[in-house]
Write a protein that holds these residues in place. Structure first.
Motif, PDB file in Angstrom:
ATOM      1  N   LYS A  45      -7.076   1.541   6.312  1.00 49.51           N
ATOM      2  CA  LYS A  45      -6.822   0.516   5.296  1.00 49.51           C
ATOM      3  C   LYS A  45      -6.770  -0.879   5.914  1.00 49.51           C
ATOM      4  N   LEU A  46      -6.162  -1.005   7.093  1.00 46.63           N
ATOM      5  CA  LEU A  46      -6.133  -2.299   7.768  1.00 46.63           C
ATOM      6  C   LEU A  46      -7.557  -2.733   8.126  1.00 46.63           C
TER       7      LEU A  46
ATOM      8  N   ILE B 137       0.858  -1.182   0.000  1.00 42.07           N
ATOM      9  CA  ILE B 137       0.000   0.000   0.000  1.00 42.07           C
ATOM     10  C   ILE B 137       0.891   1.228   0.000  1.00 42.07           C
ATOM     11  N   HIS B 138       0.759   2.047  -1.033  1.00 45.86           N
ATOM     12  CA  HIS B 138       1.576   3.254  -1.190  1.00 45.86           C
ATOM     13  C   HIS B 138       0.747   4.485  -0.837  1.00 45.86           C
TER      14      HIS B 138
ATOM     15  N   VAL C 210      -3.619  12.972   3.238  1.00 45.69           N
ATOM     16  CA  VAL C 210      -2.925  11.699   2.992  1.00 45.69           C
ATOM     17  C   VAL C 210      -3.862  10.803   2.194  1.00 45.69           C
ATOM     18  N   ALA C 211      -3.414  10.411   1.013  1.00 48.15           N
ATOM     19  CA  ALA C 211      -4.242   9.570   0.144  1.00 48.15           C
ATOM     20  C   ALA C 211      -3.536   8.262  -0.152  1.00 48.15           C
ATOM     21  N   VAL C 212      -4.329   7.219  -0.440  1.00 49.69           N
ATOM     22  CA  VAL C 212      -3.776   5.940  -0.893  1.00 49.69           C
ATOM     23  C   VAL C 212      -3.595   6.027  -2.404  1.00 49.69           C
ATOM     24  N   LEU C 213      -2.346   6.007  -2.864  1.00 50.01           N
ATOM     25  CA  LEU C 213      -2.075   6.122  -4.294  1.00 50.01           C
ATOM     26  C   LEU C 213      -2.228   4.793  -5.011  1.00 50.01           C
TER      27      LEU C 213
ATOM     28  N   PHE D 199      -2.641 -20.072   6.008  1.00 47.40           N
ATOM     29  CA  PHE D 199      -1.837 -19.077   5.299  1.00 47.40           C
ATOM     30  C   PHE D 199      -1.976 -17.747   6.025  1.00 47.40           C
ATOM     31  N   PHE D 200      -1.204 -16.751   5.633  1.00 47.58           N
ATOM     32  CA  PHE D 200      -1.311 -15.449   6.272  1.00 47.58           C
ATOM     33  C   PHE D 200      -1.056 -14.340   5.265  1.00 47.58           C
ATOM     34  N   SER D 201      -1.407 -13.122   5.649  1.00 51.57           N
ATOM     35  CA  SER D 201      -1.274 -11.958   4.773  1.00 51.57           C
ATOM     36  C   SER D 201      -0.324 -10.951   5.403  1.00 51.57           C
ATOM     37  N   ILE D 202       0.439 -10.288   4.554  1.00 51.97           N
ATOM     38  CA  ILE D 202       1.338  -9.211   4.996  1.00 51.97           C
ATOM     39  C   ILE D 202       0.872  -7.922   4.335  1.00 51.97           C
ATOM     40  N   LEU D 203       0.528  -6.915   5.132  1.00 49.80           N
ATOM     41  CA  LEU D 203       0.191  -5.598   4.620  1.00 49.80           C
ATOM     42  C   LEU D 203       1.400  -4.702   4.844  1.00 49.80           C
ATOM     43  N   ASP D 204       1.987  -4.228   3.765  1.00 52.10           N
ATOM     44  CA  ASP D 204       3.257  -3.497   3.828  1.00 52.10           C
ATOM     45  C   ASP D 204       3.037  -2.043   3.437  1.00 52.10           C
ATOM     46  N   PHE D 205       3.219  -1.141   4.397  1.00 47.83           N
ATOM     47  CA  PHE D 205       3.068   0.294   4.148  1.00 47.83           C
ATOM     48  C   PHE D 205       4.413   0.993   3.953  1.00 47.83           C
ATOM     49  N   ARG D 206       5.525   0.258   4.055  1.00 48.94           N
ATOM     50  CA  ARG D 206       6.833   0.927   4.014  1.00 48.94           C
ATOM     51  C   ARG D 206       7.804   0.300   3.013  1.00 48.94           C
ATOM     52  N   ASN D 207       7.308  -0.507   2.091  1.00 52.61           N
ATOM     53  CA  ASN D 207       8.176  -1.194   1.117  1.00 52.61           C
ATOM     54  C   ASN D 207       9.203  -2.102   1.784  1.00 52.61           C
TER      55      ASN D 207
END
Length: 798
Positions: free
Chosen positions: A410-411, A361-362, A621-624, A532-540
């Motif tokens: 977003k989460l 998520i950018h 702050v927007a989600v691009l 299984f699991f999910s990774i939400l990455d906000f920082r690359n």
């Protein structure tokens, strides 16, 4: 006289291979296991659904003693040659660390001796001359370098069996056997590298138990650096030591036990009086196991390493999922190269560890940076320094309220679409960030928080209420807490079996720390539906997946001792804020972020003042962009387009369209070929989304790899109906085939290949399964008709 060519592979095993092995003296109950599945089958998932791939299965594994495998036998039916199973057997022998390899078709055996030097590598044996257990044990001893009677006595010590039927997985078996064999042969520094969730503690228990029961090691010290690790160990696998075991508390030493569990901090301190370990003589322990040895004990000048130096005569075994190799710190320098490595990728491929999906998520302020407008003041009313702030600054130097809120929103959106009760860990930059994130998430989940305030908990080293909930969070039977916000406390040593979501909102440069964080989600818990699991990455942060070090063997980069004073560059590990832990409690001690001097313009003069953090709000702050990251079959992120990646994969297997058509049409079951393609890394479901979900896999492949126009399943079915294909069948048989064709158009080829399809509507309208088969003249004729239907469906150009 039996015609062997007419017998199935199983018949060949029952009538010829098993009797030959038993005749050689192998005990069918304790030494001879047939059809041994040694993996669980890789998990494939889409949405909330999952399925498992095929397990790796050996036809026979022969054991000298339980859990000491010494031979593998691969069987084929008699239509194959006696050597036909050898290549598969050799691959399994490599995986299982077995020296004696056999192939058979019921006529005899081919024996491949992996210890053979200049002699014959492979020899043919008759059915009457299969080697005895004693003969193959000699080969095994040569393979393992076991040369003395004392070493043999130690390595043949039994495993601990608790009567529950639990036995080590194949990789645990290898780790235990290699370690015991190395110690029996005189090796005193040993490193085991096993991915998080693969059972390092159980492996350690079996190693310790066998060495202890054999008398090779009489007093054992198990060292860890967190109370949670020690408590888990004592309550878990080590409980079988019963009254022979003690936990060292408050530096109180009782020398009457044989197995000791201790925190580093419980044995050492900043001053000489606090060094409780010196109450023991240097010779007291003859075995020390260091859990999570990538942490304190990896550093040469640490107080923790001083304990190991004091007990230097003991054998030291280091356990870690993430060996540390930097310019300043080296596990391999101390322990030597790993005696065995079982990686995250291996664990996922074998089906013992949970696979993951990654959502990147950018945010606008992350991608473009943020520069304050002229005269912008922070929440305290002070002017904000005019410069561009970026992701590295956020939550360490600069706090943007709207950024925190956007991450929380977003989460929450993700959990609402997935499962709001999925256990989730949010990794934040520091304790202050974890505290603010808890508040933001509470606002976005007010309905569930009002039902139970423990729905979201801050679990950090300074928060006693949160720390008390850590055990509840990791306990699958406890519903709450559901979401934990943390900074460092939960990065390692937390056995979160049902954690389904990991959120990364902190700058993480350390590969060691990244692996540990990912490891919080890798455990499978079938009882509670965690696959299984999910990774939400906000920082690359997940860029680190592309680093060769992520799932490779870490290369030693620390300079040699004589050159160490020349090392000028600090490793990123040293700057990664590894937590300091309280000596007595094992709790994390948070270090405040460094104070930074910002010039603050003031009326009438130039003044500077020290400010720890700047807090601002009123920022847009927007989600691009929000997208899923895909991985190839080696676990590396796919950097090319999905279509290009698939084309390369397919063409590496089938150079031309004709090659692929031959393989497709020759496959007895298309479902098997689909699984084969998935195991090679073709993301079948993702590809359907990218092209057209109504398109058959056959058309997907032909379109993506060979530029053929894709037909939908309905279009293919209609083409068959237009041909005069059904006229040779009777009326009832024609109706069945037309219905099967409609089923294919709706659901795909896999359903056609299952006999179960005859038990569902509308096919049941034509009678029972037996009645339907009778329309075709029996089961064989029905299957022949289905096969012909498939051929009609996949005619190219017709």
């Amino acid at each position: 006289m039996i015609d062997k060519k007419s017998l199935s592979e199983r018949d060949i095993c029952t009538k010829f291979i098993t009797p030959a092995i038993e005749k050689a003296g192998w005990d069918k109950i304790t030494q001879l296991l047939e059809e041994v599945s040694f993996t669980d089958g890789k998990i494939y998932f889409r949405g909330k659904l999952h399925t498992r791939g095929a397990k790796k299965r050996a036809d026979y594994i022969l054991y000298y003693k339980p859990n000491i495998p010494i031979a593998i036998v691969e069987a084929k039916d008699n239509k194959h040659s006696v050597r036909a199973g050898m290549q598969q057997a050799l691959e399994y022998a490599r995986i299982l660390d077995i020296p004696c390899v056999f192939s058979s078709n019921g006529d005899g055996f081919v024996f491949h001796n992996r210890t053979a030097g200049e002699g014959a590598l492979e020899t043919e044996l008759s059915l009457d001359h299969f080697p005895s257990p004693a003969a193959l044990w000699e080969v095994y001893k040569q393979y393992k370098g076991i040369s003395s009677a004392e070493a043999e006595r130690i390595v043949t010590q039994d495993y601990y069996l608790d009567g529950s039927g639990r036995s080590p997985r194949y990789y645990q078996q290898i780790a235990v056997n290699r370690t015991v064999e190395a110690i029996a042969n005189g090796q005193n520094r040993i490193l085991l590298v096993m991915a998080t969730g693969t059972g390092k503690t159980y492996t350690a228990f079996q190693i310790i138990h066998r060495l202890w029961k054999s008398g090779a090691k009489k007093r054992i010290l198990f060292l860890a650096d967190r109370n949670a690790l020690i408590d888990q160990t004592k309550r878990g696998d080590f409980k079988h030591f019963k009254d022979k075991m003690t936990l060292v508390k408050q530096r109180m030493i009782d020398k009457s036990y044989e197995v000791y569990l201790a925190l580093y901090q419980g044995l050492s301190g900043a001053d000489e009086e606090a060094n409780a370990y010196k109450q023991f003589s240097p010779e007291f322990f003859d075995l020390i196991v260091i859990d999570e040895c990538h942490r304190g004990s990896a550093k040469e000048d640490s107080a923790w390493r001083e304990i190991l130096r004091y007990f230097h005569r003991a054998t030291h075994i280091g356990l870690t999922a993430t060996p540390k190799e930097t310019k300043e710190v080296s596990n391999s320098e101390y322990f030597g190269e790993p005696i065995y490595t079982y990686s995250l990728r291996q664990g996922i491929d074998d089906g013992f560890l949970a696979p993951y999906r990654v959502l990147r998520i950018h945010l606008s302020v992350d991608v473009d940076g943020w520069r304050p407008e002229q005269g912008k003041r922070d929440k305290a009313g002070d002017l904000v320094e005019d410069r561009v702030y970026n992701r590295q600054d956020y939550d360490r130097k600069l706090v943007i309220d709207e950024r925190t809120d956007t991450v929380a929103r977003k989460l929450t959106e993700f959990l609402k679409a997935y499962n709001r009760m999925a256990k989730t860990i949010v990794f934040c930059a520091d304790i202050d960030h974890a505290e603010r994130m808890r508040a933001a998430l509470a606002n976005h989940n007010a309905d569930l928080v009002s039902q139970n305030y423990k729905y979201i908990m801050q679990i950090t080293g300074d928060n006693n209420e949160g720390k008390r909930e850590l055990e509840n969070f990791t306990n699958p039977e406890e519903k709450y807490p559901v979401i934990a916000t943390t900074s460092e406390l939960m990065t390692t040593g937390v056995d979160a079996q049902t954690c389904e979501v990991i959120v990364l909102d902190a700058e993480i440069k350390s590969m060691t720390k990244f692996k540990q964080i990912v490891g919080r989600g890798t455990r499978i818990n079938e009882e509670y539906g965690k696959f299984f699991f999910s990774i939400l990455d906000f920082r690359n942060v997940t860029d680190l997946f592309a680093d060769p070090e992520f799932d490779g063997d870490p290369m030693r980069v620390k300079p040699l001792a004589e050159d160490s004073d020349l090392a000028e560059v600090l490793s990123e590990e040293e700057n990664d804020q590894t937590p300091i832990v309280d000596e007595e409690s094992g709790a994390e001690i948070q270090i405040a972020p460094p104070q930074i001097r910002y010039p603050i313009p003031q009326l009438g003069g130039q003044v500077s003042e020290t400010r720890e953090k700047i807090y601002v709000n009123g920022i847009d702050v927007a989600v691009l962009l929000s997208r899923e990251l895909y991985f190839d079959h080696n676990g590396k992120p796919i950097t090319t387009s999905l279509k290009d990646h698939t084309r390369q994969l397919i063409k590496s297997q089938y150079a031309s369209l004709n090659d692929f058509l031959q393989r497709w049409n020759g496959a007895d079951k298309k479902e098997v070929l689909i699984r084969e393609l998935e195991s090679q890394g073709v993301l079948v479901d993702v590809l359907r989304d990218a092209v057209n979900r109504e398109v058959d896999l056959f058309d997907l492949i032909c379109h993506v790899a060979y530029d053929q126009p894709p037909l939908t399943r309905k279009e293919r079915a209609n083409k068959v109906k237009k041909r005069d294909y059904f006229s040779k069948y009777g009326e009832q048989a024609r109706k069945v085939l037309e219905t099967l064709l409609d089923k294919y158009a709706d659901q795909g080829i896999s359903n056609l290949e299952s006999m179960d399809i005859l038990k569902v509507k509308p096919l049941t309208d034509y009678g029972s399964a037996l009645e339907i088969l009778a329309y075709f003249g029996g089961k064989a004729k029905y299957l022949e008709a289905v096969k012909e239907l498939e051929q009609e469906l996949y005619k190219v150009g017709a």
